[in-house]
Design a protein around this motif. Structure first.
Motif, PDB file in Angstrom:
ATOM      1  N   THR A   3       0.935  -1.228   0.096  1.00 18.57           N
ATOM      2  CA  THR A   3      -0.125   0.175   0.125  1.00 18.57           C
ATOM      3  C   THR A   3       0.947   1.213  -0.098  1.00 18.57           C
ATOM      4  OG1 THR A   3      -1.675  -1.228   1.202  1.00 18.57           O
ATOM      5  CG2 THR A   3      -1.884   1.333   1.254  1.00 18.57           C
ATOM      6  N   ASN A   5       1.177   4.514   1.306  1.00 21.69           N
ATOM      7  CA  ASN A   5       1.065   5.227   2.520  1.00 21.69           C
ATOM      8  C   ASN A   5       1.271   6.861   2.428  1.00 21.69           C
ATOM      9  OD1 ASN A   5      -0.087   3.126   4.300  1.00 21.69           O
ATOM     10  ND2 ASN A   5       1.979   2.483   4.024  1.00 21.69           N
ATOM     11  N   ASP A   9      -3.242   9.306   5.230  1.00 17.48           N
ATOM     12  CA  ASP A   9      -3.667   7.993   5.945  1.00 17.48           C
ATOM     13  C   ASP A   9      -3.346   8.017   7.343  1.00 17.48           C
ATOM     14  OD1 ASP A   9      -4.233   7.126   3.437  1.00 17.48           O
ATOM     15  OD2 ASP A   9      -2.187   6.389   3.078  1.00 17.48           O
ATOM     16  N   ASN A  12      -5.998  10.323   9.101  1.00 14.92           N
ATOM     17  CA  ASN A  12      -7.257   9.559   9.224  1.00 14.92           C
ATOM     18  C   ASN A  12      -7.439   8.526  10.294  1.00 14.92           C
ATOM     19  OD1 ASN A  12      -8.769  11.101   7.167  1.00 14.92           O
ATOM     20  ND2 ASN A  12      -7.687   9.843   5.522  1.00 14.92           N
ATOM     21  N   THR A  13      -6.345   7.845  10.625  1.00 14.34           N
ATOM     22  CA  THR A  13      -6.197   6.828  11.272  1.00 14.34           C
ATOM     23  C   THR A  13      -6.356   7.329  12.845  1.00 14.34           C
ATOM     24  OG1 THR A  13      -5.219   5.032  10.023  1.00 14.34           O
ATOM     25  CG2 THR A  13      -5.079   4.771  12.288  1.00 14.34           C
TER      26      THR A  13
END
Length: 189
Positions: A3, A5, A9, A12-13
């Motif tokens: 993925t 990253n 990201d 958002n986590t």
């Protein structure tokens, strides 16, 4: 599968972790669907939907669906009153095009849970009403907090702050690393 990253990201986590913590604050305990009382609550919710998807009403492998998404656009809480069992296919929220209030440009956003249910039920108004009533009963039975406008705004402000701070910190770390590399390379020559 690899993925790509980004700092967005990670941000958002962090927002999802914050909304999980706020949901647990209102619940008064940890809500982990894999252990303890959280697991029991999740299993009860699934049973209350007769081990079927809340949207299509089919007995399939079920996932946790947050009715109000736990993200920085909707600010839903990770709380038993905000979840229903959902199959993988129905858990992929459809999107609709809207006009952005600030820019006036069109953008795509996820539909809310009632719009999602309506799309899945197609023209079957009876199925829509029955399933919608069942979801609303689950929200009430599991005491999803009725947040005041001030509480919602506070959650929004904190989530936006967290998102922007994480992105900024990541960018600053990259910039610092680049400066350190330049310094080390200069000193080697």
């Amino acid at each position: 599968m690899t993925t790509y990253n980004t700092y967005a990201d990670a941000a958002n986590t962090a927002v999802r972790a914050f909304l999980t913590s706020v949901g647990e604050y209102y619940l008064g305990e940890k809500f982990d669907k894999n252990s303890g009382s959280g697991k029991k609550k999740w299993e009860t919710i699934i049973r209350n939907f007769d081990n079927k998807c809340a949207y299509c009403n089919k007995a399939k492998k079920l996932e946790m669906e947050h009715l109000v998404s736990i993200n920085r656009r909707e600010y839903g809480l990770h709380h038993p009153g905000n979840i229903v069992p959902c199959c993988r296919e129905c858990n992929k929220r459809r999107r609709k095009e809207i006009v952005d209030d600030e820019s006036g440009k069109k953008k795509k956003v996820e539909v809310n849970w009632k719009e999602q249910l309506s799309i899945i039920c197609k023209n079957d108004k009876t199925a829509f009403e029955e399933r919608s009533n069942r979801v609303e009963k689950s929200i009430r039975d599991n005491s999803y907090p009725d947040l005041s406008d001030n509480e919602k705004n506070s959650i929004r402000v904190m989530a936006e702050f967290l998102y922007e701070r994480i992105k900024q910190t990541g960018g600053n770390a990259t910039m610092l690393y680049n400066e350190l590399v330049k310094s080390f390379v200069k000193n080697k020559v």
